[in-house]
Design an enzyme around this catalytic site. Structure first.
Site, PDB file in Angstrom:
ATOM      1  N   ASP A  57       1.214  -0.588   0.283  1.00  0.00           N
ATOM      2  CA  ASP A  57      -0.003   0.107   0.080  1.00  0.00           C
ATOM      3  C   ASP A  57       0.918   1.567   0.134  1.00  0.00           C
ATOM      4  O   ASP A  57       0.566   2.305   0.410  1.00  0.00           O
ATOM      5  CB  ASP A  57      -0.953  -0.048   1.782  1.00  0.00           C
ATOM      6  CG  ASP A  57      -1.740  -1.399   1.048  1.00  0.00           C
ATOM      7  OD1 ASP A  57      -2.111  -1.882   0.492  1.00  0.00           O
ATOM      8  OD2 ASP A  57      -1.890  -1.460   2.834  1.00  0.00           O
TER       9      ASP A  57
ATOM     10  N   LYS B 250       2.122   2.051  -4.930  1.00  0.00           N
ATOM     11  CA  LYS B 250       3.160   1.705  -6.510  1.00  0.00           C
ATOM     12  C   LYS B 250       2.356   1.901  -7.568  1.00  0.00           C
ATOM     13  O   LYS B 250       2.922   2.044  -8.632  1.00  0.00           O
ATOM     14  CB  LYS B 250       3.043   0.288  -6.242  1.00  0.00           C
ATOM     15  CG  LYS B 250       4.893  -0.143  -4.732  1.00  0.00           C
ATOM     16  CD  LYS B 250       4.803  -2.023  -4.613  1.00  0.00           C
ATOM     17  CE  LYS B 250       3.210  -2.882  -4.913  1.00  0.00           C
ATOM     18  NZ  LYS B 250       2.543  -1.912  -3.002  1.00  0.00           N
TER      19      LYS B 250
ATOM     20  N   GLY C 295      -4.135  -4.537  -3.945  1.00  0.00           N
ATOM     21  CA  GLY C 295      -5.210  -3.473  -4.983  1.00  0.00           C
ATOM     22  C   GLY C 295      -4.721  -2.387  -4.988  1.00  0.00           C
ATOM     23  O   GLY C 295      -3.577  -2.134  -4.252  1.00  0.00           O
ATOM     24  N   HIS C 296      -4.993  -1.576  -6.560  1.00  0.00           N
ATOM     25  CA  HIS C 296      -4.816  -1.217  -6.750  1.00  0.00           C
ATOM     26  C   HIS C 296      -5.318   0.388  -6.950  1.00  0.00           C
ATOM     27  O   HIS C 296      -6.761  -0.584  -7.711  1.00  0.00           O
ATOM     28  CB  HIS C 296      -3.336  -1.203  -8.255  1.00  0.00           C
ATOM     29  CG  HIS C 296      -2.317  -1.543  -7.719  1.00  0.00           C
ATOM     30  ND1 HIS C 296      -1.316  -1.480  -7.055  1.00  0.00           N
ATOM     31  CD2 HIS C 296      -2.128  -2.124  -9.027  1.00  0.00           C
ATOM     32  CE1 HIS C 296      -0.487  -1.958  -7.223  1.00  0.00           C
ATOM     33  NE2 HIS C 296      -0.891  -2.744  -8.273  1.00  0.00           N
TER      34      HIS C 296
ATOM     35  N   GLN D 107       1.943  -5.987  -3.098  1.00  0.00           N
ATOM     36  CA  GLN D 107       2.755  -5.897  -1.481  1.00  0.00           C
ATOM     37  C   GLN D 107       4.011  -5.313  -1.554  1.00  0.00           C
ATOM     38  O   GLN D 107       4.088  -4.573  -2.222  1.00  0.00           O
ATOM     39  CB  GLN D 107       2.215  -7.644  -0.853  1.00  0.00           C
ATOM     40  CG  GLN D 107       1.546  -8.309  -0.928  1.00  0.00           C
ATOM     41  CD  GLN D 107       1.201  -8.588  -2.636  1.00  0.00           C
ATOM     42  OE1 GLN D 107       2.177  -9.785  -3.394  1.00  0.00           O
ATOM     43  NE2 GLN D 107      -0.233  -8.926  -2.743  1.00  0.00           N
TER      44      GLN D 107
HETATM   45  P1  IMP Z   1      -2.360 -12.468   2.349  1.00  0.00           P
HETATM   46  O1  IMP Z   1      -1.383 -12.463   1.187  1.00  0.00           O
HETATM   47  O2  IMP Z   1      -3.564 -13.015   1.745  1.00  0.00           O
HETATM   48  O3  IMP Z   1      -2.024 -14.382   2.703  1.00  0.00           O
HETATM   49  O4  IMP Z   1      -2.357 -12.321   4.083  1.00  0.00           O
HETATM   50  C1  IMP Z   1      -1.480 -12.184   4.561  1.00  0.00           C
HETATM   51  C2  IMP Z   1      -1.067 -10.756   5.342  1.00  0.00           C
HETATM   52  O5  IMP Z   1      -0.593  -9.816   3.950  1.00  0.00           O
HETATM   53  C3  IMP Z   1      -1.755 -10.177   5.608  1.00  0.00           C
HETATM   54  O6  IMP Z   1      -1.195  -9.387   6.420  1.00  0.00           O
HETATM   55  C4  IMP Z   1      -2.569  -9.541   4.738  1.00  0.00           C
HETATM   56  O7  IMP Z   1      -2.550  -7.979   5.309  1.00  0.00           O
HETATM   57  C5  IMP Z   1      -0.877  -8.452   3.798  1.00  0.00           C
HETATM   58  N1  IMP Z   1      -1.601  -8.262   2.328  1.00  0.00           N
HETATM   59  C6  IMP Z   1      -1.309  -9.328   1.363  1.00  0.00           C
HETATM   60  N2  IMP Z   1      -1.825  -8.149   0.269  1.00  0.00           N
HETATM   61  C7  IMP Z   1      -1.789  -7.231   0.932  1.00  0.00           C
HETATM   62  C8  IMP Z   1      -1.288  -6.012   0.591  1.00  0.00           C
HETATM   63  O8  IMP Z   1      -1.250  -5.731  -1.450  1.00  0.00           O
HETATM   64  N3  IMP Z   1      -1.294  -5.132   0.842  1.00  0.00           N
HETATM   65  C9  IMP Z   1      -1.347  -4.291   1.906  1.00  0.00           C
HETATM   66  N4  IMP Z   1      -1.253  -5.898   2.846  1.00  0.00           N
HETATM   67  C10 IMP Z   1      -1.312  -6.684   1.770  1.00  0.00           C
END
Ligand code: IMP
Length: 436
Positions: free
Chosen positions: A25, A28, A52-53, A236
């Site tokens: 977040d 990017k 998410g963008h 991420q």
């Molecule tokens: P997962 O990727 O859904 O398995 O989540 C694992 C961890 O990564 C959690 O803390 C999510 O909130 C975090 N996370 C996954 N994708 C994102 C992202 O795009 N932005 C921020 N946090 C993320």
């Protein structure tokens, strides 16, 4: 003059990787969006619909989870490479969003990308339930279970949908899933997966996605050999990297720049530029250590002004002060050739700013992040206080930035070792001030 130099610099190098330096977040999407028009292709190489963008086009707001932002740029090819966790149901919805606006999509998806199936999303939830208090706070997008199947070499790739033995493959995978449901989750569910129904749903999706499936590997390498500009879009952030992040509170992919190599099929020497995106403060969603979390009053102020709510889940993001040890760590992990500082406008008009310069743990001071994860969990951040800057938005010239912000950038550079190339000053695609 220097803007010209930077554009020239960006345009003569073939491969640029853009990655997040914090917990995701960082903005990017906006940076990729602003660089996409100078590229011939944008490649998404890891992560899945957990990302998410948000992309702004005048009044119009697009939310992408799987599609690279380049889909909104005419003449720029969008690639989804093999390292992406592909949720076809969600991807097809995103494609529809663009088609409804009568925009063409120049999209090619690797047949080797691995599928996130509906039961993966469901198992993600079951796993979190099972973890109880220890839950990771996942996005419930099935990333962990689908990546587990990929690594255990029983997962289904996009290209498998076109092979004759698809039903057998699904039966084998589902047989195992049902055995796990029986053995591990029978106390919470009696539901089982029906392989025939899954097969039929996948066949329908296959026909809708067929025209986008292509040989991304050769497209990427032909572009590199032709010295075209290729932008690699990470998802991420570095602290969510499976190996180097705040394990186990991480995602199930590698999020650092080297991931572009292994997930899109390049060698490190083919990458010319690594841009790290860092927010002027830090945010985090989900569970796990967050050393510089702000007090409640500041957290709320920054969360509200910065609209810090997850693009995928809508969850509020916790806000913290910029953490120099973590930024230096990210710099080492990624080899940033430059950093773009985002959302500096949000801290404007809020008074003095704190920056964490080291962590204290067990009587020792840590300026560099150690491998001992107890220090991440229990380290006490040591702060300096810097003069803030007035409220502003949308400045596009470095010299017009408030003096306090320019001093902040100098401090960040000298204490972390990164080189700041630009500051993003608002949500619009042109709201960016390149350093002169
Ligand atoms: P997962 O990727 O859904 O398995 O989540 C694992 C961890 O990564 C959690 O803390 C999510 O909130 C975090 N996370 C996954 N994708 C994102 C992202 O795009 N932005 C921020 N946090 C993320």
């Amino acid at each position: 003059m220097l803007l010209f130099y930077l554009i020239v610099e960006l345009s003569i190098v073939p491969v640029t990787v853009v990655v997040g330096s914090q917990w995701g977040d960082e903005g990017k999407g906006k940076i990729v969006d602003s660089l996409a028009s100078k590229s011939s292709m944008v490649v998404r190489f890891q992560g899945g619909a957990n990302a998410g963008h948000t992309v702004y086009r005048g009044e119009k707001v697009y939310k992408f989870h799987l599609l690279p932002c380049s889909v909104l740029h005419k003449g720029v090819k969008s690639i989804i490479a093999r390292g992406v966790a592909l949720d076809l149901e969600l991807l097809l919805e995103e494609i529809k969003q663009i088609e409804n606006d009568n925009l063409d999509i120049d999209l090619v998806i690797s047949p080797q990308a691995f599928l996130v199936l509906p039961f993966h999303r469901w198992m993600d939830k079951l796993e979190e339930l099972r973890r109880g208090q220890e839950k990771l706070g996942t996005t419930y997008r099935g990333i962990g279970p689908a990546s587990t199947d990929r690594i255990a070499r029983r997962g289904i790739r996009l290209g498998h949908l076109f092979e004759d033995n698809l039903l057998d493959r699904i039966k084998t995978l589902v047989g195992r899933v049902n055995a796990v449901l029986d053995g591990v989750y029978s106390d919470v569910t009696k539901r089982k997966i029906n392989p025939q129904r899954l097969y039929e749903d996948l066949i329908k999706q296959r026909e809708l996605i067929r025209k986008y499936v292509g040989d991304t590997h050769n497209l990427i390498h032909t572009a590199i050999e032709n010295k075209e500009e290729v932008l690699m879009e990470g998802a991420q952030g570095s602290m969510l990297d499976l190996g180097f992040g705040t394990y186990p509170y991480v995602t199930s992919s590698h999020t650092i720049s080297g991931s572009a190599c292994v997930n899109a099929g390049l060698g490190p020497s083919q990458i010319s530029q690594v841009l790290g995106i860092a927010k002027a403060y830090v945010t985090r969603v989900g569970a796990g250590p967050f050393p510089t979390k702000m007090n409640d009053e500041w957290n709320k102020k920054v969360q509200d002004k910065g609209k810090e709510f997850g693009a995928t889940t809508g969850r509020p993001r916790d806000c913290g002060w910029l953490d120099i040890p973590l930024l230096r760590y990210a710099h080492r992990l990624n080899g940033f050739t430059g950093v773009i500082l985002t959302k500096a406008d949000i801290l404007g008009g809020m008074g003095d700013i704190k920056v964490c310069t080291s962590w204290n743990w067990n009587g020792s001071e840590y300026k560099d992040v150690p491998e001992d994860s107890r220090v991440w969990d229990e380290g006490v951040p040591q702060y300096v206080t810097l003069e803030g800057w007035p409220d502003f938005s949308g400045i596009q010239k470095w010299n017009n930035l408030p003096e306090g912000l320019r001093k902040y950038c100098d401090f960040v550079e000298s204490s972390s070792g990164v080189k700041i190339l630009a500051v993003s000053t608002g949500p619009g695609i042109d709201d960016i001030a390149w350093k002169e």
